[in-house]
Design a protein around this motif. Structure first.
Motif, PDB file in Angstrom:
ATOM      1  N   SER A 261       0.823  -1.211   0.000  1.00  0.00           N
ATOM      2  CA  SER A 261       0.000   0.000   0.000  1.00  0.00           C
ATOM      3  C   SER A 261       0.854   1.256   0.000  1.00  0.00           C
ATOM      4  O   SER A 261       0.547   2.238  -0.681  1.00  0.00           O
ATOM      5  N   THR A 262       1.947   1.223   0.754  1.00  0.00           N
ATOM      6  CA  THR A 262       2.824   2.392   0.840  1.00  0.00           C
ATOM      7  C   THR A 262       3.497   2.677  -0.497  1.00  0.00           C
ATOM      8  O   THR A 262       3.608   3.837  -0.918  1.00  0.00           O
ATOM      9  N   TYR A 263       3.932   1.618  -1.163  1.00  0.00           N
ATOM     10  CA  TYR A 263       4.552   1.801  -2.476  1.00  0.00           C
ATOM     11  C   TYR A 263       3.525   2.163  -3.535  1.00  0.00           C
ATOM     12  O   TYR A 263       3.822   2.890  -4.485  1.00  0.00           O
ATOM     13  N   ALA A 264       2.296   1.656  -3.374  1.00  0.00           N
ATOM     14  CA  ALA A 264       1.251   1.952  -4.352  1.00  0.00           C
ATOM     15  C   ALA A 264       0.934   3.442  -4.397  1.00  0.00           C
ATOM     16  O   ALA A 264       0.740   4.007  -5.483  1.00  0.00           O
ATOM     17  N   VAL A 265       0.870   4.096  -3.242  1.00  0.00           N
ATOM     18  CA  VAL A 265       0.567   5.533  -3.244  1.00  0.00           C
ATOM     19  C   VAL A 265       1.728   6.338  -3.822  1.00  0.00           C
ATOM     20  O   VAL A 265       1.552   7.515  -4.173  1.00  0.00           O
TER      21      VAL A 265
ATOM     22  N   PHE B 216      -5.060   0.174   6.963  1.00  0.00           N
ATOM     23  CA  PHE B 216      -4.813   1.252   5.995  1.00  0.00           C
ATOM     24  C   PHE B 216      -5.613   2.504   6.362  1.00  0.00           C
ATOM     25  O   PHE B 216      -5.094   3.628   6.289  1.00  0.00           O
ATOM     26  N   ASP B 217      -6.884   2.307   6.724  1.00  0.00           N
ATOM     27  CA  ASP B 217      -7.732   3.454   7.084  1.00  0.00           C
ATOM     28  C   ASP B 217      -7.158   4.174   8.300  1.00  0.00           C
ATOM     29  O   ASP B 217      -7.169   5.415   8.360  1.00  0.00           O
ATOM     30  N   PHE B 218      -6.670   3.407   9.257  1.00  0.00           N
ATOM     31  CA  PHE B 218      -6.035   3.996  10.436  1.00  0.00           C
ATOM     32  C   PHE B 218      -4.816   4.825  10.038  1.00  0.00           C
ATOM     33  O   PHE B 218      -4.651   5.970  10.494  1.00  0.00           O
ATOM     34  N   LEU B 219      -3.963   4.280   9.176  1.00  0.00           N
ATOM     35  CA  LEU B 219      -2.768   5.013   8.752  1.00  0.00           C
ATOM     36  C   LEU B 219      -3.130   6.295   8.008  1.00  0.00           C
ATOM     37  O   LEU B 219      -2.487   7.335   8.204  1.00  0.00           O
ATOM     38  N   ALA B 220      -4.162   6.217   7.185  1.00  0.00           N
ATOM     39  CA  ALA B 220      -4.582   7.413   6.452  1.00  0.00           C
ATOM     40  C   ALA B 220      -5.097   8.485   7.418  1.00  0.00           C
ATOM     41  O   ALA B 220      -4.812   9.687   7.253  1.00  0.00           O
ATOM     42  N   GLN B 221      -5.853   8.076   8.423  1.00  0.00           N
ATOM     43  CA  GLN B 221      -6.351   9.014   9.432  1.00  0.00           C
ATOM     44  C   GLN B 221      -5.208   9.685  10.186  1.00  0.00           C
ATOM     45  O   GLN B 221      -5.320  10.830  10.620  1.00  0.00           O
ATOM     46  N   GLU B 222      -4.103   8.963  10.325  1.00  0.00           N
ATOM     47  CA  GLU B 222      -2.939   9.484  11.035  1.00  0.00           C
ATOM     48  C   GLU B 222      -1.957  10.200  10.123  1.00  0.00           C
ATOM     49  O   GLU B 222      -0.847  10.551  10.544  1.00  0.00           O
ATOM     50  N   ASP B 223      -2.347  10.414   8.846  1.00  0.00           N
ATOM     51  CA  ASP B 223      -1.486  11.092   7.859  1.00  0.00           C
ATOM     52  C   ASP B 223      -0.144  10.395   7.683  1.00  0.00           C
ATOM     53  O   ASP B 223       0.898  11.039   7.496  1.00  0.00           O
TER      54      ASP B 223
ATOM     55  N   ASP C 118       2.996  10.558  -0.854  1.00  0.00           N
ATOM     56  CA  ASP C 118       3.237  10.170  -2.241  1.00  0.00           C
ATOM     57  C   ASP C 118       4.708  10.301  -2.592  1.00  0.00           C
ATOM     58  O   ASP C 118       5.558  10.539  -1.708  1.00  0.00           O
ATOM     59  N   SER C 119       5.027  10.150  -3.868  1.00  0.00           N
ATOM     60  CA  SER C 119       6.425  10.173  -4.309  1.00  0.00           C
ATOM     61  C   SER C 119       7.078  11.541  -4.131  1.00  0.00           C
ATOM     62  O   SER C 119       8.303  11.669  -4.194  1.00  0.00           O
ATOM     63  N   HIS C 120       6.250  12.575  -3.900  1.00  0.00           N
ATOM     64  CA  HIS C 120       6.775  13.925  -3.653  1.00  0.00           C
ATOM     65  C   HIS C 120       6.734  14.286  -2.167  1.00  0.00           C
ATOM     66  O   HIS C 120       6.897  15.443  -1.800  1.00  0.00           O
ATOM     67  N   ASP C 121       6.489  13.297  -1.330  1.00  0.00           N
ATOM     68  CA  ASP C 121       6.450  13.464   0.124  1.00  0.00           C
ATOM     69  C   ASP C 121       5.247  14.276   0.599  1.00  0.00           C
ATOM     70  O   ASP C 121       5.260  14.807   1.709  1.00  0.00           O
ATOM     71  N   LYS C 122       4.220  14.368  -0.221  1.00  0.00           N
ATOM     72  CA  LYS C 122       2.997  15.042   0.177  1.00  0.00           C
ATOM     73  C   LYS C 122       2.059  14.031   0.835  1.00  0.00           C
ATOM     74  O   LYS C 122       1.943  12.887   0.386  1.00  0.00           O
ATOM     75  N   VAL C 123       1.389  14.447   1.893  1.00  0.00           N
ATOM     76  CA  VAL C 123       0.487  13.552   2.620  1.00  0.00           C
ATOM     77  C   VAL C 123      -0.674  13.136   1.725  1.00  0.00           C
ATOM     78  O   VAL C 123      -1.288  13.956   1.040  1.00  0.00           O
ATOM     79  N   VAL C 124      -0.960  11.833   1.729  1.00  0.00           N
ATOM     80  CA  VAL C 124      -2.094  11.279   0.990  1.00  0.00           C
ATOM     81  C   VAL C 124      -3.184  10.945   2.007  1.00  0.00           C
ATOM     82  O   VAL C 124      -2.988  10.115   2.894  1.00  0.00           O
ATOM     83  N   HIS C 125      -4.328  11.586   1.894  1.00  0.00           N
ATOM     84  CA  HIS C 125      -5.375  11.437   2.899  1.00  0.00           C
ATOM     85  C   HIS C 125      -6.302  10.261   2.632  1.00  0.00           C
ATOM     86  O   HIS C 125      -6.949   9.763   3.555  1.00  0.00           O
ATOM     87  N   ASP C 126      -6.394   9.830   1.373  1.00  0.00           N
ATOM     88  CA  ASP C 126      -7.270   8.712   1.031  1.00  0.00           C
ATOM     89  C   ASP C 126      -6.511   7.399   1.174  1.00  0.00           C
ATOM     90  O   ASP C 126      -5.441   7.218   0.580  1.00  0.00           O
ATOM     91  N   ALA C 127      -7.084   6.480   1.935  1.00  0.00           N
ATOM     92  CA  ALA C 127      -6.430   5.191   2.156  1.00  0.00           C
ATOM     93  C   ALA C 127      -6.432   4.354   0.882  1.00  0.00           C
ATOM     94  O   ALA C 127      -7.426   4.322   0.148  1.00  0.00           O
ATOM     95  N   PRO C 128      -5.326   3.665   0.588  1.00  0.00           N
ATOM     96  CA  PRO C 128      -5.328   2.711  -0.529  1.00  0.00           C
ATOM     97  C   PRO C 128      -6.372   1.620  -0.273  1.00  0.00           C
ATOM     98  O   PRO C 128      -6.735   1.357   0.877  1.00  0.00           O
ATOM     99  N   GLN C 129      -6.823   0.979  -1.332  1.00  0.00           N
ATOM    100  CA  GLN C 129      -7.826  -0.081  -1.215  1.00  0.00           C
ATOM    101  C   GLN C 129      -7.154  -1.445  -1.274  1.00  0.00           C
ATOM    102  O   GLN C 129      -6.604  -1.830  -2.304  1.00  0.00           O
ATOM    103  N   ALA C 130      -7.226  -2.171  -0.170  1.00  0.00           N
ATOM    104  CA  ALA C 130      -6.547  -3.462  -0.078  1.00  0.00           C
ATOM    105  C   ALA C 130      -7.029  -4.443  -1.141  1.00  0.00           C
ATOM    106  O   ALA C 130      -6.235  -5.237  -1.665  1.00  0.00           O
ATOM    107  N   LYS C 131      -8.303  -4.384  -1.482  1.00  0.00           N
ATOM    108  CA  LYS C 131      -8.851  -5.327  -2.471  1.00  0.00           C
ATOM    109  C   LYS C 131      -8.213  -5.149  -3.839  1.00  0.00           C
ATOM    110  O   LYS C 131      -8.236  -6.078  -4.662  1.00  0.00           O
TER     111      LYS C 131
END
Length: 366
Positions: free
Chosen positions: A116-120, A333-340, A344-357
């Motif tokens: 998930s971390t690499y996907a974002v 994943f949802d927990f990590l997204a809530q915790e910012d 992304d690849s530019h070090d900007k916070v991604v607020h939407d959690a990746p989808q495990a499915k």
């Protein structure tokens, strides 16, 4: 295998950096020409009687019981029976996930959190078999540190960290769930979390129950530990399994199926025959200098704790070994997204959690 950022696999530190360097050198000498060529390269067997497809599997840290099924599959001939010649190679400096994404390795050990971390950040990789079905992370102080009795006592103390947003989020949630503020200092781990704590450079750090927890029980130092689910961290953070690239799945699904089926068989054998599997790992990974009694106890911890699934359900067919826990992963994943914690690849916070499915598939387990 001191707990690191789960998305920084090269930081795993249950073994000294000199061993990593040794494995890297071996990989460069003997395996580099094979990397990334499994889709179309063929190599002869030792007998010359048949041809096998060359495949590269990359470790995500030094050899341990998380990798054991791959070593068993190689030792028992499961890969050869599937028409595969599998090279097990050391983790690349950029990490196993990046190596798979770039086609340097065909498969690797990772986990859905790493994926998930690499996907974002733009990677296109997928988990195709999940070995571990429940969290094994433990967050510990030395037992001799009587000031720490529960996670709220981590407040104001120093965390031995590898610097990830993820581990910060986990510790903060555990402290706050226990009634603390979630404020702590940090120091970067050198070669060992045990060493960092023993030298009084930090007060607490992360480990894994199935490896360092065993090490502490057998050899010391004794630890006082707390688990994530008991202190407010949702889902399954430790969805350890096998990954490959979307490109490999698209271009050569038959190869993926053969590798997954043989690997699954290796892990199933290890789960049912833990002592024999331990002997195989020690034999097949001699440069890791693993002690047989230690590996046996690690496997016993895995089996007794049902970390790879309920053996009874596996036996009666109600649970398929290797199934990806996308529900547990999504909660985390949802927990990590809530915790910012995602960037992304530019070090900007991604607020939407990746989808495990979208990052895992069970299609090759059948």
């Amino acid at each position: 295998m001191s707990i690191f950022s789960r998305h920084d696999a090269t930081a795993r530190t249950h073994i000294a950096s000199t061993i990593i360097a040794l494995f890297s050198a071996i990989a460069m000498l003997f395996s580099v020409t094979a990397c990334g060529q499994s889709n179309d390269s063929v190599t002869s067997t030792a007998s010359g009687s048949s041809d096998l497809t060359k495949v590269t599997f990359m470790l995500s840290w030094a050899p341990d019981t998380n990798h054991i099924g791959v070593y068993v599959a190689k030792n028992k001939g499961y890969f050869k029976e599937a028409g595969l010649d599998v090279d097990i190679v050391a983790v690349a400096q950029a990490g196993a996930e990046q190596a798979v994404n770039n086609g340097v390795a065909d498969f690797a050990l990772s986990n859905l959190t790493n994926v998930s971390t690499y996907a974002v950040k733009g990677a296109t990789i997928k988990q195709v078999l999940q070995v571990q079905q429940k969290p094994s992370a433990i967050w510990c102080s030395l037992a001799s540190n009587t000031e720490i009795k529960s996670p709220k006592d981590f407040d104001g103390k120093t965390f031995a960290t590898f610097g990830s947003n993820e581990s910060d989020a986990v510790i903060r949630r555990m402290i706050q769930s226990d009634g603390g503020k979630g404020e702590f200092d940090k120091v970067t781990v050198g070669t060992s979390t045990f060493q960092t704590l023993s030298s009084n450079k930090a007060d607490f750090g992360g480990f894994y129950a199935t490896w360092e927890g065993v090490q502490a029980d057998m050899y010391g130092p004794k630890l006082n530990c707390f688990t994530e689910p008991d202190y407010g961290v949702p889902g399954n953070a430790d969805t350890i399994g096998v990954i490959t690239s979307d490109k490999t799945i698209s271009n050569n699904p038959e190869l993926v199926k053969k590798f997954v089926q043989a690997t699954k068989k290796g892990y199933e054998y290890a789960y049912s025959n833990p002592d024999d599997a331990a002997k195989i790992l020690v034999k097949e990974a001699p440069d890791a200098n693993l002690k047989l009694d230690f590996v046996k106890k690690s496997m016993k911890t895995i089996v007794d704790g049902q970390y790879w699934g309920d053996p009874a359900k596996i036996k009666d067919g109600s649970f398929t070994f290797g199934t990806n826990d996308v529900e547990g992963a999504q909660q985390y994943f949802d927990f990590l997204a809530q915790e910012d914690a995602y960037t992304d690849s530019h070090d900007k916070v991604v607020h939407d959690a990746p989808q495990a499915k979208d990052l895992a598939t069970d299609e090759f387990l059948k």
